[in-house]
Design a protein around this motif. Structure first.
Motif, mmCIF file in Angstrom:
data_model
loop_
_atom_site.group_PDB
_atom_site.id
_atom_site.type_symbol
_atom_site.label_atom_id
_atom_site.label_comp_id
_atom_site.label_asym_id
_atom_site.label_seq_id
_atom_site.Cartn_x
_atom_site.Cartn_y
_atom_site.Cartn_z
ATOM 1 N N CYS A 27 -0.059 -6.717 -5.246
ATOM 2 C CA CYS A 27 0.582 -6.771 -3.932
ATOM 3 C C CYS A 27 -0.096 -7.765 -2.987
ATOM 4 O O CYS A 27 0.490 -8.159 -1.984
ATOM 5 C CB CYS A 27 0.558 -5.384 -3.293
ATOM 6 S SG CYS A 27 -1.116 -4.702 -3.183
ATOM 7 N N LEU A 28 -1.324 -8.149 -3.305
ATOM 8 C CA LEU A 28 -2.128 -8.890 -2.330
ATOM 9 C C LEU A 28 -1.466 -10.140 -1.780
ATOM 10 O O LEU A 28 -1.420 -10.355 -0.575
ATOM 11 C CB LEU A 28 -3.475 -9.291 -2.963
ATOM 12 C CG LEU A 28 -4.558 -8.214 -2.991
ATOM 13 C CD1 LEU A 28 -5.854 -8.801 -3.507
ATOM 14 C CD2 LEU A 28 -4.760 -7.619 -1.610
ATOM 15 N N SER A 29 -0.935 -10.976 -2.680
ATOM 16 C CA SER A 29 -0.426 -12.260 -2.202
ATOM 17 C C SER A 29 0.894 -12.125 -1.449
ATOM 18 O O SER A 29 1.354 -13.064 -0.809
ATOM 19 C CB SER A 29 -0.260 -13.217 -3.391
ATOM 20 O OG SER A 29 0.558 -12.617 -4.340
ATOM 21 N N CYS A 65 4.590 -3.617 -6.509
ATOM 22 C CA CYS A 65 3.692 -2.522 -6.898
ATOM 23 C C CYS A 65 4.168 -1.781 -8.143
ATOM 24 O O CYS A 65 5.174 -1.068 -8.108
ATOM 25 C CB CYS A 65 3.554 -1.532 -5.745
ATOM 26 S SG CYS A 65 2.468 -0.156 -6.184
ATOM 27 N N PRO A 66 3.451 -1.910 -9.269
ATOM 28 C CA PRO A 66 3.876 -1.230 -10.486
ATOM 29 C C PRO A 66 3.769 0.290 -10.391
ATOM 30 O O PRO A 66 4.337 1.003 -11.207
ATOM 31 C CB PRO A 66 2.923 -1.776 -11.557
ATOM 32 C CG PRO A 66 1.821 -2.442 -10.844
ATOM 33 C CD PRO A 66 2.259 -2.739 -9.454
ATOM 34 N N GLN A 67 3.041 0.766 -9.391
ATOM 35 C CA GLN A 67 2.901 2.227 -9.236
ATOM 36 C C GLN A 67 3.983 2.798 -8.310
ATOM 37 O O GLN A 67 3.958 3.988 -7.974
ATOM 38 C CB GLN A 67 1.517 2.582 -8.685
ATOM 39 C CG GLN A 67 0.360 1.956 -9.438
ATOM 40 C CD GLN A 67 0.380 2.270 -10.917
ATOM 41 O OE1 GLN A 67 0.703 3.400 -11.311
ATOM 42 N NE2 GLN A 67 0.056 1.293 -11.753
ATOM 43 N N HIS A 68 4.885 1.926 -7.863
ATOM 44 C CA HIS A 68 6.013 2.347 -7.015
ATOM 45 C C HIS A 68 5.549 3.072 -5.750
ATOM 46 O O HIS A 68 6.143 4.071 -5.333
ATOM 47 C CB HIS A 68 6.981 3.247 -7.798
ATOM 48 C CG HIS A 68 7.375 2.685 -9.119
ATOM 49 N ND1 HIS A 68 8.315 1.698 -9.257
ATOM 50 C CD2 HIS A 68 6.925 2.937 -10.375
ATOM 51 C CE1 HIS A 68 8.440 1.379 -10.535
ATOM 52 N NE2 HIS A 68 7.598 2.109 -11.236
ATOM 53 N N PRO A 75 -5.205 -2.650 -1.570
ATOM 54 C CA PRO A 75 -5.979 -1.740 -2.436
ATOM 55 C C PRO A 75 -7.305 -1.296 -1.832
ATOM 56 O O PRO A 75 -7.732 -0.158 -2.040
ATOM 57 C CB PRO A 75 -6.202 -2.556 -3.715
ATOM 58 C CG PRO A 75 -5.832 -3.959 -3.402
ATOM 59 C CD PRO A 75 -4.883 -3.915 -2.246
ATOM 60 N N LYS A 76 -7.942 -2.184 -1.073
ATOM 61 C CA LYS A 76 -9.210 -1.782 -0.464
ATOM 62 C C LYS A 76 -8.982 -0.644 0.537
ATOM 63 O O LYS A 76 -9.669 0.373 0.521
ATOM 64 C CB LYS A 76 -9.856 -2.986 0.239
ATOM 65 C CG LYS A 76 -11.232 -2.679 0.823
ATOM 66 C CD LYS A 76 -11.678 -3.753 1.805
ATOM 67 C CE LYS A 76 -12.311 -4.948 1.153
ATOM 68 N NZ LYS A 76 -13.649 -4.707 0.615
ATOM 69 N N LEU A 77 -7.957 -0.801 1.384
ATOM 70 C CA LEU A 77 -7.694 0.242 2.383
ATOM 71 C C LEU A 77 -7.273 1.551 1.702
ATOM 72 O O LEU A 77 -7.658 2.639 2.117
ATOM 73 C CB LEU A 77 -6.615 -0.207 3.378
ATOM 74 C CG LEU A 77 -6.897 -1.474 4.200
ATOM 75 C CD1 LEU A 77 -5.895 -1.593 5.353
ATOM 76 C CD2 LEU A 77 -8.305 -1.511 4.757
ATOM 77 N N PHE A 78 -6.498 1.428 0.608
ATOM 78 C CA PHE A 78 -6.054 2.635 -0.096
ATOM 79 C C PHE A 78 -7.228 3.338 -0.788
ATOM 80 O O PHE A 78 -7.270 4.559 -0.870
ATOM 81 C CB PHE A 78 -4.969 2.287 -1.121
ATOM 82 C CG PHE A 78 -3.607 2.053 -0.502
ATOM 83 C CD1 PHE A 78 -3.427 2.152 0.873
ATOM 84 C CD2 PHE A 78 -2.509 1.743 -1.286
ATOM 85 C CE1 PHE A 78 -2.174 1.930 1.454
ATOM 86 C CE2 PHE A 78 -1.254 1.538 -0.726
ATOM 87 C CZ PHE A 78 -1.087 1.619 0.641
ATOM 88 N N ASP A 79 -8.159 2.549 -1.288
ATOM 89 C CA ASP A 79 -9.330 3.138 -1.931
ATOM 90 C C ASP A 79 -10.122 3.960 -0.915
ATOM 91 O O ASP A 79 -10.500 5.107 -1.161
ATOM 92 C CB ASP A 79 -10.184 2.007 -2.520
ATOM 93 C CG ASP A 79 -11.321 2.536 -3.370
ATOM 94 O OD1 ASP A 79 -11.114 3.571 -4.035
ATOM 95 O OD2 ASP A 79 -12.406 1.945 -3.368
#
Ligand code: SF4
Ligand code: SF4
Length: 380
Positions: A293-295, A353-356, A304-308
């Motif tokens: 999703c980053l780009s 996002c492959p995790q939907h 991903p950093k914020l979600f982690d």
């Protein structure tokens, strides 16, 4: 062939803010340990580390070991392709970056509804088959994050595909969005050998809630990572499990585990189903840190950093000041770092996002969780 593949998608970095700054010295050590232990399967892809993964593979493996002592898997980045003219240059660039004449395994990367621009109206499947006939690809397969029905149609339409790479781990097995079990069953139905990706769900299954870890430890004193790897390795039809190791310690741990792995027992599977219940009651967002999703984000939010951090905060589940909340506050103060409140809900990230995951919706709660007076934010 031993069953653990070295997934080169989350390599160690010398600068944690620069995905391309792969730490070659450490990667060399990881490769040496891995090869000495009798493993030899290296998995890379065009976009990993913005191209630096393929180059690292060349430097750490191809230039240091005889070509017949290892196998390489690379992937055609369907999601970057919109016309036939791109196919040959990308494939040649991959051979060059990796420093090889052929790929042992070559996959169409993430065949799904989101990447159709790369294979409907573009001859990606035909191109890959042609490369196989030329001897540039030994085995042709595909990776996918699509659902079981979509996968079955692809397999029926493309009997030339020899294997499949699927996201399988115990947490996603019965998950309605991922459908690991159903996808696995489709692969078995068509007798396709299975490569497993994300056996630890991006590292998520390494640090599971304390209550869940206790259940495992009380039973046999094995670490959660061992349980997760044992679970996927025990499935029939699996020829490789990709471990996306990020440092030398993880490599040593994974070798030790994979070398001593036993078949999972029925009792252990029962414990795992309890563990899944506990995790599901606490997990908030199932991000695997794949970075796809980053780009896409116009606000440059490191999703991903914020979600982690968000998951960690939720698992700690208290109203007190936490180290993660502090990290979020410090991060927000650095110039050019975007945070959850910068999200404009454009939705561009969602289709990557492959995790939907409904990313903008989760962002609202990330904001609520961290951007509050406790962490020095003035407005909630
Ligand atoms: S919805 Fe938010 S996080 Fe996603 S791309 Fe748009 S601004 Fe970025
Ligand atoms: S939000 Fe989705 S696309 Fe982005 S890193 Fe997480 S799993 Fe990958």
């Amino acid at each position: 062939m031993k069953k653990m593949g070295f997934g080169m998608m989350r390599l160690p970095l010398t600068d944690k803010n620069d995905l391309k700054s792969v730490d070659l010295k450490q990667i060399n050590e990881m490769v040496d340990k891995y090869m000495q232990a009798g493993f030899n399967y290296f998995d890379t892809a065009y976009p990993y580390h913005d191209g630096a993964s393929e180059v690292a593979l060349r430097k750490a493996v191809v230039e240091r070991y005889p070509r017949d002592s290892f196998v390489i898997a690379d992937k055609l980045p369907l999601f970057l392709i919109t016309e036939n003219e791109q196919l040959e240059p990308i494939f040649q660039e991959q051979l060059e970056r990796c420093g090889v004449e052929y790929f042992d395994y070559y996959l169409l990367h993430n065949v799904s509804a989101f990447s159709e621009a790369g294979f409907v109206g573009v001859n990606s499947f035909e191109f890959a088959l042609e490369k196989k006939k030329e001897g540039k690809i030994k085995h042709l397969g595909f990776s996918t994050h699509a659902n079981a029905e979509y996968i079955e149609n692809i397999i029926k339409e493309h009997p030339e595909l020899e294997f499949i790479q699927l996201q399988i781990n115990y947490l996603d097995w019965e998950n309605d969005a991922i459908e690991s079990k159903k996808c696995y069953e489709v692969a078995r139905k068509y007798d396709l050998p299975i490569l497993i990706m994300e056996p630890l769900k991006g590292g998520f299954l390494v640090n599971i809630p304390e209550e869940a870890e206790k259940l495992m430890k009380e039973y046999n004193d094995e670490e959660p990572v061992t349980w997760a790897l044992k679970y996927v390795s025990s499935l029939d039809g699996v020829f490789m499990v990709l471990n996306g190791v990020s440092n030398i310690e993880q490599m040593e741990q994974n070798i030790q585990i994979m070398d001593n792995l036993e078949e999972i027992t029925d009792e252990e599977i029962e414990i795992i189903s309890k563990v899944v219940g506990i995790i599901n009651s606490q997990i908030t967002v199932p991000c695997t840190k794949c970075n796809y999703c980053l780009s896409s984000c116009p606000k440059n939010i490191n999703i991903p950093k914020l979600f982690d951090w968000y998951n960690n905060e939720k698992i700690e589940n208290n109203e007190e000041f936490t180290a993660v909340g502090n990290a979020y506050r410090n991060y927000s103060k650095i110039e050019n770092n975007s945070i959850a409140s910068d999200c404009i809900a454009c939705g561009l990230c969602v289709k990557e996002c492959p995790q939907h995951i409904d990313i903008p919706e989760v962002m609202k709660d990330v904001k609520k969780t961290f951007e509050k007076p406790l962490y020095g934010f003035t407005k909630e």
